[in-house]
Write an enzyme that holds these catalytic residues in place. Sequence first.
Site, short mmCIF file in Angstrom:
data_model
loop_
_atom_site.label_atom_id
_atom_site.label_comp_id
_atom_site.label_asym_id
_atom_site.label_seq_id
_atom_site.Cartn_x
_atom_site.Cartn_y
_atom_site.Cartn_z
N ASP A 39 0.92 -1.34 0.08
CA ASP A 39 -0.03 -0.08 0.06
C ASP A 39 0.74 1.22 -0.04
O ASP A 39 0.32 2.19 0.17
CB ASP A 39 -0.90 -0.03 1.31
CG ASP A 39 -0.25 -0.13 2.49
OD1 ASP A 39 0.90 -0.49 2.32
OD2 ASP A 39 -0.85 -0.19 3.46
N LYS A 98 7.11 5.55 16.77
CA LYS A 98 6.35 6.74 16.98
C LYS A 98 6.87 7.51 18.24
O LYS A 98 6.27 7.69 19.30
CB LYS A 98 4.94 6.09 17.12
CG LYS A 98 4.32 5.72 16.08
CD LYS A 98 2.90 5.28 15.99
CE LYS A 98 2.21 4.68 14.90
NZ LYS A 98 1.77 3.51 14.88
N ASP A 130 1.37 6.65 1.88
CA ASP A 130 1.05 5.31 2.22
C ASP A 130 -0.45 5.31 2.13
O ASP A 130 -1.08 6.30 2.83
CB ASP A 130 1.36 5.25 4.03
CG ASP A 130 0.40 4.33 4.59
OD1 ASP A 130 -0.24 3.52 3.78
OD2 ASP A 130 0.43 4.24 5.86
P1 GTP Z 1 -4.33 -1.56 8.17
O1 GTP Z 1 -5.16 -2.92 8.81
O2 GTP Z 1 -5.21 -0.64 7.96
O3 GTP Z 1 -3.20 -1.01 9.29
O4 GTP Z 1 -3.78 -2.03 6.74
P2 GTP Z 1 -2.97 -3.24 6.34
O5 GTP Z 1 -3.80 -4.56 6.52
O6 GTP Z 1 -2.50 -3.10 4.82
O7 GTP Z 1 -1.77 -3.15 7.26
P3 GTP Z 1 -0.05 -2.37 7.23
O8 GTP Z 1 -0.60 -1.08 6.50
O9 GTP Z 1 0.47 -2.16 8.70
O10 GTP Z 1 0.64 -3.51 6.61
C1 GTP Z 1 1.69 -2.88 5.50
C2 GTP Z 1 1.60 -3.64 4.52
O11 GTP Z 1 2.01 -5.29 4.84
C3 GTP Z 1 0.59 -4.07 3.59
O12 GTP Z 1 0.65 -3.93 2.39
C4 GTP Z 1 -0.43 -5.07 4.07
O13 GTP Z 1 -0.91 -5.94 3.14
C5 GTP Z 1 0.99 -6.00 4.54
N1 GTP Z 1 0.71 -7.03 5.58
C6 GTP Z 1 0.43 -6.55 6.73
N2 GTP Z 1 0.35 -7.74 7.39
C7 GTP Z 1 0.70 -8.81 6.77
C8 GTP Z 1 0.59 -10.32 6.89
O14 GTP Z 1 0.25 -10.93 7.82
N3 GTP Z 1 0.69 -10.97 5.75
C9 GTP Z 1 0.90 -10.56 4.52
N4 GTP Z 1 1.19 -11.34 3.22
N5 GTP Z 1 1.01 -9.05 4.40
C10 GTP Z 1 0.74 -8.20 5.53
#
Ligand code: GTP
Length: 359
Positions: free
Chosen positions: A115, A167, A227
């Site tokens: 993202d 943070k 982001d």
């Molecule tokens: P929020 O729930 O809104 O925080 O978004 P998110 O689910 O995308 O989590 P976050 O932005 O913290 O994650 C950063 C990146 O890592 C994103 O592209 C997520 O898709 C990816 N990501 C987070 N956790 C995992 C996981 O457990 N497995 C995989 N494959 N990707 C993950």
Amino acid sequence: MKKSANTHGLKAVILVGGPGTRLRPLTDNCPKPMVPVVNKPFLEHTLAHLKLSGIEDIILAMSYLPEAIREYFGDGEHHGVRLTYCIEEEPLGTAGAVKNAAAYLDRPFVVLNGDNVFLEMDFNEVYTFHRDKKAKATIFMTQVDNPSAFGVVETDDDQRVKRFIEKPPPGTETSNRINAGGYIVEPEVLEEIPTGQHYMFEKGLFPKLLEDGQPLYGYTYNWYWLDMGTPQKYFNFNIDLLLSKTKSPLFQNLTGDGVYYSGENSEVHPAAKITGPVLIDSDCKIGRGASIKGPVIIGKGCIIGDSTSLEKTILWDKVNMGQNSRLKQCIIASDTIIKDNSKIENSVVTPSKTVPLSV
Ligand code: GTP
């Protein structure tokens, strides 16, 4: 910006397994990588940029709603890349997800948060930096005005990482460089990640490598970064692309004004008024006396009723807008029906929910 070829045979792992909680309700039924950005899934922009950089072997590390992504992209052939899908039964976290793909990673590789926007990254340049520093891992850093909302990375004069501060309270920040959510990693680092366990780069692997005295470096990325994890940032990113503040390889022709069509067969009534920048996808109908004042993005198969006005708004696919309605600064998800005579401002609207959008 300049872009050089992938002479190092880099592969990429894109982390697309998160639930996208902050982007709800847009991600209730749509995984974040499939969220449309100027009428194409965000992941398609990233794949196009990687391909242009010569990185064609790409692993998608997924867990949340994986089928929608696989159905759209298949083996990647239509997008000029080779895709491998690594699916976690339970989310394994950012580093755990990469470990899950270890069988495909036998040389240095790029990891990208799915993202985060790196559409102007020169991967060859960052790899050269990584190699010259003999780093075990290089973290892409970006400079922000409010580092206290992020994971701050402190480096020495040689860009070697000294410390991570998650943070920091406002006023106590010692650097405005933050972890931008992209890395280059040497394959042997995978041995430091536990198998089948939830494990994160930011809180687990990188602090451990530092503790062990391993060479960890920070590369400052000075180009457009965002982001797009919240509706506000998602909205801003779309508008920035439309206004040509940044570019995607999929839309090189957007110049910040004008009316563009990203598909065919859309009908615009001669008595409708459209002021760019506006992007319209295929099979739309724009009625008599409708007024569209850019920046506006309209997805596939949308109907804009007679005398309805749109301003600074994003419509996903098959949005049916009634007559004589007004929408300003909104994101409307696919299949939403907006009744006649509606007036909606600063909102995210899906078929079942409306929530405020503050940009
Ligand atoms: P929020 O729930 O809104 O925080 O978004 P998110 O689910 O995308 O989590 P976050 O932005 O913290 O994650 C950063 C990146 O890592 C994103 O592209 C997520 O898709 C990816 N990501 C987070 N956790 C995992 C996981 O457990 N497995 C995989 N494959 N990707 C993950």
